[in-house]
Write a protein that holds these residues in place. Structure first.
Motif, PDB file in Angstrom:
ATOM      1  N   HIS A 174       0.801  -1.229   0.000  1.00 14.44           N
ATOM      2  CA  HIS A 174       0.000   0.000   0.000  1.00 14.44           C
ATOM      3  C   HIS A 174       0.834   1.280   0.000  1.00 14.44           C
ATOM      4  O   HIS A 174       0.277   2.389   0.018  1.00 14.44           O
ATOM      5  N   ILE A 190      -4.233  -1.139  -2.087  1.00 17.96           N
ATOM      6  CA  ILE A 190      -4.766  -1.641  -0.812  1.00 17.96           C
ATOM      7  C   ILE A 190      -5.305  -3.056  -0.971  1.00 17.96           C
ATOM      8  O   ILE A 190      -5.575  -3.761  -0.003  1.00 17.96           O
ATOM      9  N   LEU A 191      -5.429  -3.530  -2.197  1.00 23.16           N
ATOM     10  CA  LEU A 191      -6.086  -4.807  -2.486  1.00 23.16           C
ATOM     11  C   LEU A 191      -5.415  -5.984  -1.776  1.00 23.16           C
ATOM     12  O   LEU A 191      -6.102  -6.844  -1.205  1.00 23.16           O
ATOM     13  N   GLU A 194      -6.177  -6.038   1.912  1.00 23.75           N
ATOM     14  CA  GLU A 194      -7.599  -6.333   2.061  1.00 23.75           C
ATOM     15  C   GLU A 194      -7.863  -7.831   1.875  1.00 23.75           C
ATOM     16  O   GLU A 194      -8.618  -8.447   2.647  1.00 23.75           O
ATOM     17  N   GLN A 195      -7.229  -8.433   0.887  1.00 24.36           N
ATOM     18  CA  GLN A 195      -7.419  -9.863   0.647  1.00 24.36           C
ATOM     19  C   GLN A 195      -6.818 -10.710   1.770  1.00 24.36           C
ATOM     20  O   GLN A 195      -7.379 -11.744   2.133  1.00 24.36           O
ATOM     21  N   VAL A 197      -6.615  -9.746   4.930  1.00 25.90           N
ATOM     22  CA  VAL A 197      -7.558  -9.609   6.042  1.00 25.90           C
ATOM     23  C   VAL A 197      -8.749 -10.543   5.850  1.00 25.90           C
ATOM     24  O   VAL A 197      -9.147 -11.270   6.776  1.00 25.90           O
ATOM     25  N   LYS A 198      -9.325 -10.557   4.675  1.00 23.40           N
ATOM     26  CA  LYS A 198     -10.501 -11.400   4.424  1.00 23.40           C
ATOM     27  C   LYS A 198     -10.156 -12.885   4.548  1.00 23.40           C
ATOM     28  O   LYS A 198     -10.956 -13.673   5.084  1.00 23.40           O
ATOM     29  N   PHE A 232      -6.713   3.524   3.878  1.00 25.38           N
ATOM     30  CA  PHE A 232      -6.495   2.069   3.858  1.00 25.38           C
ATOM     31  C   PHE A 232      -7.001   1.403   5.128  1.00 25.38           C
ATOM     32  O   PHE A 232      -7.475   0.266   5.091  1.00 25.38           O
ATOM     33  N   ARG A 235     -10.619   0.587   4.586  1.00 27.89           N
ATOM     34  CA  ARG A 235     -10.770  -0.631   3.782  1.00 27.89           C
ATOM     35  C   ARG A 235     -10.504  -1.880   4.626  1.00 27.89           C
ATOM     36  O   ARG A 235     -11.212  -2.887   4.528  1.00 27.89           O
ATOM     37  N   TYR A 236      -9.466  -1.829   5.432  1.00 28.34           N
ATOM     38  CA  TYR A 236      -9.130  -2.989   6.263  1.00 28.34           C
ATOM     39  C   TYR A 236     -10.206  -3.227   7.323  1.00 28.34           C
ATOM     40  O   TYR A 236     -10.539  -4.375   7.637  1.00 28.34           O
ATOM     41  N   GLU A 238     -13.406  -2.518   6.974  1.00 35.73           N
ATOM     42  CA  GLU A 238     -14.549  -3.097   6.258  1.00 35.73           C
ATOM     43  C   GLU A 238     -14.303  -4.561   5.909  1.00 35.73           C
ATOM     44  O   GLU A 238     -15.243  -5.356   5.852  1.00 35.73           O
ATOM     45  N   ALA A 239     -13.031  -4.925   5.732  1.00 34.12           N
ATOM     46  CA  ALA A 239     -12.691  -6.320   5.402  1.00 34.12           C
ATOM     47  C   ALA A 239     -12.700  -7.219   6.625  1.00 34.12           C
ATOM     48  O   ALA A 239     -12.765  -8.444   6.475  1.00 34.12           O
TER      49      ALA A 239
END
Length: 346
Positions: A174, A190-191, A194-195, A197-198, A232, A235-236, A238-239
């Motif tokens: 990031h 940030i992808l 985020e992935q 984290v998910k 970011f 986003r994290y 929300e993930a």
């Protein structure tokens, strides 16, 4: 008034106080196998005996080449679980909760041959040029994070912290200083985080809070600022991140010790910024060895938890001594063999 010694609860994680031992690498693995040794056992368990409410075990590699050095701990295979289980059982026996920080050093992995990174940009001229990760390799690392989290749960950890700070792999993705890819991981830097984290959230029980350490500011030209960090972190969150451990630095010549004028509590404002911007609980960290400074972070509602790094390296009983100095202790809080040394001493 909530103070440093008030209990704290987040989902199923219940802490007896607000004192956190943050992850600090010991570089003490003996056989380069990632397995914690008696040193690690004594190191962490003594801080539980010493009154810390929450202990976060040092960054442990999700891949053998993801460690900063080959003397770091790792949790990339099931054979490493028993040594960690011995450690978590003992920490729990002495009244503390314990997490493990999962990470990958990326281009900062000094013993990897070669290190890997989002782009083939070395950290500086003393580091090797890393190999740019392919999409397939990125997918494999996301799975590695997920499987490391699964092992951590089997090892008895109360939760995990993802290392997204200090210039390591998630941070490298990031950061504009280290990610110049032209695929989706460059177009959306940030992808990757985020992935991760998910993927980790998939194996964590729903009631287990997920922690993420972030650098909220880069102290270097063209580095990102707090506003981007808020983006970011949103986003994290929300993930699936529930709690942010807010640090800074790690890219460019200035690391996590901050800028030239960094002093006590120098990062607390960054933690407050993330906390208020996202309405999310945070851990404040950064030169909070002073009992009074640490206490003020909580009493002034700047963060939910306080991480004390160097103070706990210097004094395993920092939490007990802080409670004694601040008047937040009674003999029932102490290990019985230590009462005469700390309580009502003449």
């Amino acid at each position: 008034m909530t103070d440093l010694f008030a209990p704290y609860e987040l989902k199923a994680l219940t802490l007896k106080n607000r004192v956190v031992m943050p992850p600090m690498c010991q570089y003490a693995v003996e056989k380069q196998d990632g397995i914690p040794t008696d040193w690690h056992y004594v190191h962490y368990v003594s801080r539980a005996v010493g009154g810390s409410g929450f202990i976060i075990v040092e960054m442990s590699g999700v891949h053998p080449d993801g460690r900063i050095t080959n003397r770091d701990t790792g949790i990339w295979e099931d054979g490493q679980i028993p040594a960690f289980k011995r450690l978590t059982d003992a920490v729990h026996a002495h009244g503390a909760k314990v997490a493990i920080q999962l990470g990958h050093a990326g281009r900062k992995a000094v013993d990897a041959a070669p290190p890997v990174a989002p782009s083939a940009i070395p950290f500086d001229d003393t580091y090797a040029v890393p190999k740019a990760l392919s999409r397939e390799e990125i997918a494999e690392l996301i799975i590695a994070f997920r499987e490391a989290a699964r092992r951590a749960i089997e090892a008895g950890f109360d939760t995990v912290e993802l290392h997204g700070a200090h210039g390591y792999l998630i941070h490298q993705f990031h950061s504009p200083l280290s990610n110049v890819r032209d695929d989706e991981y460059g177009q959306d830097p940030i992808l990757f985080g985020e992935q991760v984290v998910k993927a980790v959230r998939e194996v964590l029980p729903a009631e287990m809070p997920l922690i993420m350490r972030v650098s909220a500011k880069e102290y270097v030209e063209d580095g990102y600022d707090e506003a981007y960090a808020l983006e970011f972190c949103r986003r994290y969150k929300e993930a699936g991140v529930d709690l942010f451990h807010v640090s800074s630095g790690g890219e460019g010549p200035i690391g996590s010790n901050g800028g030239p004028n960094a002093g006590p509590a120098y990062q607390v404002g960054l933690a407050e910024y993330i906390r208020s911007g996202l309405q999310v609980p945070v851990i404040a960290v950064g030169r909070l060895e002073s009992y009074e400074e640490a206490q003020a972070v909580i009493t002034e509602a700047k963060a939910e938890l306080v991480a004390v790094g160097r103070g706990l390296l210097s004094d395993p009983y920092w939490a007990l001594h802080a409670a004694e100095a601040l008047g937040g202790i009674d003999s029932s809080d102490l290990p019985a063999p230590y009462v005469r040394g700390i309580w009502n001493k003449k």
